[in-house]
Enzyme design. Structure first.
Site, PDB file in Angstrom:
ATOM      1  N   GLU A 191      15.190 -18.235 -11.161  1.00 53.48           N
ATOM      2  CA  GLU A 191      14.810 -16.843 -11.389  1.00 53.48           C
ATOM      3  C   GLU A 191      14.065 -16.694 -12.727  1.00 53.48           C
ATOM      4  O   GLU A 191      13.073 -15.954 -12.812  1.00 53.48           O
ATOM      5  CB  GLU A 191      16.075 -15.965 -11.347  1.00 53.48           C
ATOM      6  CG  GLU A 191      15.873 -14.498 -11.641  1.00 53.48           C
ATOM      7  CD  GLU A 191      14.898 -13.765 -10.713  1.00 53.48           C
ATOM      8  OE1 GLU A 191      14.461 -14.348  -9.712  1.00 53.48           O
ATOM      9  OE2 GLU A 191      14.553 -12.620 -11.029  1.00 53.48           O
TER      10      GLU A 191
ATOM     11  N   ASN B 153      -0.882   2.045   5.899  1.00 51.88           N
ATOM     12  CA  ASN B 153      -0.092   0.999   5.254  1.00 51.88           C
ATOM     13  C   ASN B 153       0.438   0.112   6.368  1.00 51.88           C
ATOM     14  O   ASN B 153       1.007   0.625   7.335  1.00 51.88           O
ATOM     15  CB  ASN B 153       1.055   1.662   4.469  1.00 51.88           C
ATOM     16  CG  ASN B 153       2.107   0.670   4.010  1.00 51.88           C
ATOM     17  OD1 ASN B 153       1.806  -0.505   3.830  1.00 51.88           O
ATOM     18  ND2 ASN B 153       3.316   1.143   3.819  1.00 51.88           N
ATOM     19  N   GLY B 154       0.232  -1.210   6.265  1.00 55.21           N
ATOM     20  CA  GLY B 154       0.724  -2.116   7.306  1.00 55.21           C
ATOM     21  C   GLY B 154      -0.392  -3.038   7.770  1.00 55.21           C
ATOM     22  O   GLY B 154      -1.416  -3.172   7.095  1.00 55.21           O
TER      23      GLY B 154
ATOM     24  N   LYS C   1      10.297 -15.231 -13.062  1.00 51.72           N
ATOM     25  CA  LYS C   1       9.956 -14.089 -13.928  1.00 51.72           C
ATOM     26  C   LYS C   1       8.763 -14.440 -14.819  1.00 51.72           C
ATOM     27  O   LYS C   1       7.846 -13.656 -14.965  1.00 51.72           O
ATOM     28  CB  LYS C   1      11.139 -13.679 -14.825  1.00 51.72           C
ATOM     29  CG  LYS C   1      12.301 -12.992 -14.143  1.00 51.72           C
ATOM     30  CD  LYS C   1      12.063 -11.550 -13.791  1.00 51.72           C
ATOM     31  CE  LYS C   1      11.454 -11.367 -12.454  1.00 51.72           C
ATOM     32  NZ  LYS C   1      12.229 -11.475 -11.261  1.00 51.72           N
TER      33      LYS C   1
ATOM     34  N   CYS D 157       0.866  -1.175   0.000  1.00 48.52           N
ATOM     35  CA  CYS D 157       0.000   0.000   0.000  1.00 48.52           C
ATOM     36  C   CYS D 157       0.908   1.231   0.000  1.00 48.52           C
ATOM     37  O   CYS D 157       1.998   1.214   0.552  1.00 48.52           O
ATOM     38  CB  CYS D 157      -0.916   0.102   1.208  1.00 48.52           C
ATOM     39  SG  CYS D 157      -2.027  -1.292   1.410  1.00 48.52           S
TER      40      CYS D 157
ATOM     41  N   TRP E 159      -3.147  -2.552  -1.579  1.00 47.37           N
ATOM     42  CA  TRP E 159      -2.918  -3.962  -1.870  1.00 47.37           C
ATOM     43  C   TRP E 159      -3.636  -4.704  -0.750  1.00 47.37           C
ATOM     44  O   TRP E 159      -3.228  -4.630   0.413  1.00 47.37           O
ATOM     45  CB  TRP E 159      -1.424  -4.271  -1.855  1.00 47.37           C
ATOM     46  CG  TRP E 159      -1.099  -5.654  -2.324  1.00 47.37           C
ATOM     47  CD1 TRP E 159      -0.911  -6.067  -3.608  1.00 47.37           C
ATOM     48  CD2 TRP E 159      -0.904  -6.817  -1.511  1.00 47.37           C
ATOM     49  NE1 TRP E 159      -0.626  -7.411  -3.648  1.00 47.37           N
ATOM     50  CE2 TRP E 159      -0.612  -7.896  -2.374  1.00 47.37           C
ATOM     51  CE3 TRP E 159      -0.960  -7.066  -0.138  1.00 47.37           C
ATOM     52  CZ2 TRP E 159      -0.374  -9.186  -1.910  1.00 47.37           C
ATOM     53  CZ3 TRP E 159      -0.722  -8.356   0.329  1.00 47.37           C
ATOM     54  CH2 TRP E 159      -0.423  -9.400  -0.561  1.00 47.37           C
TER      55      TRP E 159
ATOM     56  N   LYS F  59       5.150  -4.735  -5.178  1.00 47.25           N
ATOM     57  CA  LYS F  59       6.601  -4.606  -5.213  1.00 47.25           C
ATOM     58  C   LYS F  59       7.233  -4.764  -3.833  1.00 47.25           C
ATOM     59  O   LYS F  59       8.179  -5.512  -3.653  1.00 47.25           O
ATOM     60  CB  LYS F  59       6.934  -3.225  -5.798  1.00 47.25           C
ATOM     61  CG  LYS F  59       8.401  -2.946  -5.921  1.00 47.25           C
ATOM     62  CD  LYS F  59       8.954  -3.621  -7.139  1.00 47.25           C
ATOM     63  CE  LYS F  59      10.437  -3.453  -7.282  1.00 47.25           C
ATOM     64  NZ  LYS F  59      10.994  -4.545  -8.085  1.00 47.25           N
TER      65      LYS F  59
ATOM     66  N   HIS G 166      14.174 -37.721 -11.825  1.00 48.24           N
ATOM     67  CA  HIS G 166      13.541 -38.118 -10.563  1.00 48.24           C
ATOM     68  C   HIS G 166      12.119 -37.573 -10.445  1.00 48.24           C
ATOM     69  O   HIS G 166      11.610 -37.450  -9.345  1.00 48.24           O
ATOM     70  CB  HIS G 166      14.388 -37.647  -9.380  1.00 48.24           C
ATOM     71  CG  HIS G 166      15.758 -38.255  -9.384  1.00 48.24           C
ATOM     72  ND1 HIS G 166      15.965 -39.605  -9.223  1.00 48.24           N
ATOM     73  CD2 HIS G 166      16.976 -37.709  -9.581  1.00 48.24           C
ATOM     74  CE1 HIS G 166      17.267 -39.866  -9.299  1.00 48.24           C
ATOM     75  NE2 HIS G 166      17.906 -38.721  -9.526  1.00 48.24           N
TER      76      HIS G 166
ATOM     77  N   ARG H 259       3.283  -0.147  -5.279  1.00 49.66           N
ATOM     78  CA  ARG H 259       3.156  -0.736  -3.939  1.00 49.66           C
ATOM     79  C   ARG H 259       1.826  -1.450  -3.730  1.00 49.66           C
ATOM     80  O   ARG H 259       1.614  -2.102  -2.700  1.00 49.66           O
ATOM     81  CB  ARG H 259       3.301   0.352  -2.868  1.00 49.66           C
ATOM     82  CG  ARG H 259       4.608   1.106  -2.921  1.00 49.66           C
ATOM     83  CD  ARG H 259       4.628   2.188  -1.877  1.00 49.66           C
ATOM     84  NE  ARG H 259       4.592   1.635  -0.544  1.00 49.66           N
ATOM     85  CZ  ARG H 259       5.651   1.241   0.135  1.00 49.66           C
ATOM     86  NH1 ARG H 259       6.849   1.371  -0.398  1.00 49.66           N
ATOM     87  NH2 ARG H 259       5.534   0.738   1.335  1.00 49.66           N
TER      88      ARG H 259
ATOM     89  N   GLU I  49       5.484 -14.726 -12.771  1.00 48.52           N
ATOM     90  CA  GLU I  49       5.017 -13.448 -12.236  1.00 48.52           C
ATOM     91  C   GLU I  49       4.278 -12.611 -13.272  1.00 48.52           C
ATOM     92  O   GLU I  49       3.253 -12.025 -12.967  1.00 48.52           O
ATOM     93  CB  GLU I  49       6.224 -12.598 -11.770  1.00 48.52           C
ATOM     94  CG  GLU I  49       6.773 -12.950 -10.430  1.00 48.52           C
ATOM     95  CD  GLU I  49       7.985 -12.077 -10.087  1.00 48.52           C
ATOM     96  OE1 GLU I  49       8.012 -11.543  -8.981  1.00 48.52           O
ATOM     97  OE2 GLU I  49       8.907 -11.933 -10.922  1.00 48.52           O
TER      98      GLU I  49
HETATM   99  C1  G6P Z   1       8.188  -9.025  -3.846  1.00 51.40           C
HETATM  100  C2  G6P Z   1       8.611  -8.510  -5.199  1.00 51.40           C
HETATM  101  C3  G6P Z   1       9.802  -9.314  -5.706  1.00 51.40           C
HETATM  102  C4  G6P Z   1      10.934  -9.279  -4.699  1.00 51.40           C
HETATM  103  C5  G6P Z   1      10.469  -9.739  -3.316  1.00 51.40           C
HETATM  104  C6  G6P Z   1      11.527  -9.453  -2.254  1.00 51.40           C
HETATM  105  O1  G6P Z   1       7.670 -10.307  -3.958  1.00 51.40           O
HETATM  106  O2  G6P Z   1       7.535  -8.608  -6.114  1.00 51.40           O
HETATM  107  O3  G6P Z   1      10.249  -8.761  -6.935  1.00 51.40           O
HETATM  108  O4  G6P Z   1      11.963 -10.105  -5.131  1.00 51.40           O
HETATM  109  O5  G6P Z   1       9.298  -9.020  -2.926  1.00 51.40           O
HETATM  110  O6  G6P Z   1      11.682  -8.070  -2.151  1.00 51.40           O
HETATM  111  P1  G6P Z   1      12.974  -7.329  -1.633  1.00 51.40           P
HETATM  112  O7  G6P Z   1      12.618  -5.868  -1.726  1.00 51.40           O
HETATM  113  O8  G6P Z   1      13.170  -7.769  -0.221  1.00 51.40           O
HETATM  114  O9  G6P Z   1      14.090  -7.703  -2.507  1.00 51.40           O
END
Ligand code: G6P
Length: 607
Positions: A480, A96-97, A484, A2, A72, A602, A503, A27, A487
């Site tokens: 990774e 926020n929180g 990606k 948020c 969010w 994010k 396996h 956010r 996501e």
């Molecule tokens: C969220 C973001 C990811 C990120 C993760 C950890 O899930 O969408 O892109 O890798 O948080 O975030 P940080 O800010 O701790 O790297």
């Protein structure tokens, strides 16, 4: 998550609130709202969906003080009813929180006659402040008093239409900073929202409550003690958070990687050696006494940790473990005061990583290092040592340039540790440094492969599933790549160390399962080639990211793309880039919202 923005000034602040929300949309973006002090009452506008919708709904609104929010959802579905601000009597609150004791507050306030109209935890804060104002009419003092009853994490901003000249904000756990000017004062979850009005920022500490008028700012702690917080001049440029000529932030951030790496590697300057002091004044002593490394992180940041594990053990020769922060924080683990705890985070405010770091410290693990992209963040402030990656603001939810700069920082950590341990010969050190200096150029050459990757993405964007394979230090790169793709394109993707294929996952392979393989020309290539044969024998279609000189023939069902340079131990930094581009182009074909994928955010500041 948020995002919140608050403003009080001598002129209309609604455009500033809306512009600030647009910058904070990364956010959270399932609903948005704002409230201002109108002549007769609070005026509130809320809408489900994006800030652009709120902007049109709020086009007729004008005032000199107000609060705004982009959400969010945590408590209650995304809906107008649950969107912030929440109102009680004459006040409006954005938050926020997460308030952990919201249920007991709700019961207590309902018994006092307050009627709840949403399912949010935030509404309890609004009613609690309203109830407090009955005995304490000063909003600044009433917010201090109310916050003493809140458990959990929060950043809040409050207005009272009876006092339109004032905005009160408070922070505990969730980020909040002030933007101070001579003609108005502002607050927001991060600096990007306030660059439109000022670079002069004041970072609030946990437990701070601030009263803002258009002319002044007063800060007190929850017990009422007045405090001074320094003004920092933000180095962020407004241009750094603009999209420019790019279609998406993710695309911009992928293409900014050469510069982000160059900026991060400026830390070594013109030196031919790695100085442990890069990580802080006490780093040399601390690393000398370190017998192992524990990495704590979430999401993409955990993948940089898994990659670093291969580097730290092979170059520095000390054990390294990587733990997902949300698991570690609740696990009974064996403590080791000689272990260096490394928290990796782009934002520096991820709730689980922060809690895992606190947990480690509570267990007596006091040797801590933050590898982070945000200098003033909670994780950086919570660590003894720090390395700030200089990726610049990352807005796209899917992390890209933060990841590669973390990898560069972690490679430096492996070298610095090896050096302190007497395991790094001068020649080897010099050649690593030269290779690092060349990284931005090497990355640019990989980015030139985009057209071919785009063509690949078109071929498999209609698939339901994908399998990513890698071995050794490239297995985390496969992880990774799969993350990606999941996501942003919503294609189900899984990553396996290629040797593990037989396996289980081999059972999934058929003509409808694209198999993407990270295949650099390293000492595991021959092993990997056998694994790829296993896929071909089952009719699986292979997309192989190899190096220029790798002897893998292109044949029916085997699509090859060769990276221009083989980069030895640092090869993961290059090999992740085509996977970022692949996910990006697959998402474009699918027409998803690349920068704001569904259900994600994010900065995950809640557990
Ligand atoms: C969220 C973001 C990811 C990120 C993760 C950890 O899930 O969408 O892109 O890798 O948080 O975030 P940080 O800010 O701790 O790297």
């Amino acid at each position: 998550m948020c995002g919140i923005v608050a403003a009080v000034a001598g002129s209309n602040i609604v455009p500033i609130l809306v512009e600030g929300l647009k910058k904070l949309e990364y956010r959270g973006y399932d609903s948005a709202g704002l409230a201002v002090c109108g002549r007769e009452a609070i005026e509130r506008v809320r809408s489900v969906g994006r800030v652009a919708e709120l902007e049109s709904a709020a086009s007729g609104t004008a005032a000199t003080s107000g609060v705004a929010h982009t959400r969010w959802a945590t408590h209650g579905v995304p809906s107008e009813r649950n969107a912030h601000p929440h109102i009680s009597g004459s006040i409006a609150v954005v938050h926020n929180g997460i308030i952990e004791n919201y249920e007991s507050l709700r019961t207590e306030l309902t018994a006092q006659g307050y009627i709840f109209t949403s399912e949010t935890d935030t509404e309890s804060i609004a009613h609690l402040i309203e109830a407090t104002l009955k005995d304490e009419p000063d909003l600044f003092l009433a917010v201090q008093q109310a916050c003493r009853r809140l458990q959990g994490a929060y950043a809040i901003a409050v207005i009272d239409h009876r006092h339109p000249e004032t905005v009160v904000v408070a922070r505990n756990g969730s980020p909040l900073l002030l933007g101070v000017t001579e003609s108005g004062n502002y607050a927001a979850s991060d600096a990007s929202a306030l660059l439109q009005v000022t670079r002069n920022m004041v970072y609030l500490e946990n437990g701070d409550v601030a009263e803002l008028t258009s002319q002044a700012v007063r800060i007190a702690q929850l017990d009422g003690t007045q405090v001074e917080r320094p003004v920092h001049v933000s180095e962020l440029s407004a241009a750094a958070v603009e999209l420019g000529n790019y279609r998406h932030y993710m695309q911009k951030e992928i293409f900014e990687q050469p510069e982000a790496l160059a900026n991060t590697l400026e830390a070594i300057g013109g030196s031919k050696t790695v100085q442990p002091g890069l990580f802080g004044a006490q780093a040399e002593d601390l690393l000398a006494g370190t017998d192992s490394i524990l990495i704590l992180a979430c999401g993409t940041s955990s993948h940089s940790g898994y990659t670093a594990r291969y580097w730290i053990e092979s170059i520095a020769g000390i054990p390294c473990t990587v733990e997902i922060a949300s698991e570690y924080r609740y696990r009974s683990s064996v403590t080791n005061p000689r272990q260096l705890v490394v928290a990796i985070s782009q934002s520096g405010e991820t709730a689980d990583t922060l809690a895992a770091l606190r947990h480690a410290k509570a267990l007596g693990q006091l040797n801590t290092l933050a590898i982070c992209n945000v200098p003033e963040s909670a994780i950086v402030r919570g660590c003894a040592l720090r390395f700030i990656t200089r990726a610049g603001p990352e807005i796209g939810v899917a992390s890209t340039k933060a990841f590669t700069t973390q990898l560069a920082a972690l490679f430096l950590l492996a070298l610095a540790t090896a050096k302190v341990k007497g395991r790094l010969g001068e020649d080897r050190e010099q050649s690593f440094i030269e290779q690092m200096r060349h990284l931005p150029v090497a990355v640019s050459k990989v980015l030139d492969l985009e057209p071919k990757i785009e063509a690949w993405a078109k071929r498999f964007a209609d698939k339901q599933h994908a399998l990513f394979l890698g071995r050794g230090r490239h297995y985390p790169i496969a992880l990774e790549g799969a993350l990606k793709l999941k996501e942003i394109s919503y294609i189900h993707a899984e990553a396996y160390p290629a040797g593990e294929l037989k396996h289980g996952p081999l059972a999934l392979v058929d003509a409808n399962m694209p198999v993407i393989s990270v295949a650099p020309n390293d000492d595991l290539l021959e092993k990997l080639k056998s694994n790829l044969q296993e896929v071909r024998a089952r009719g699986g279609e292979l997309y192989v990211f190899a190096d220029a000189d790798a002897e893998i023939p292109e044949e029916e069902g085997v699509h090859m793309l060769r990276l221009p340079e083989h980069y030895g131990l640092m090869s993961p930094i290059l090999h992740v880039i085509p996977l970022q581009l692949l996910a990006y182009h697959a998402a474009l074909v699918k027409g998803t919202d690349v920068d704001k994928p569904r259900n994600l955010a994010k900065s995950v500041t809640v557990e």
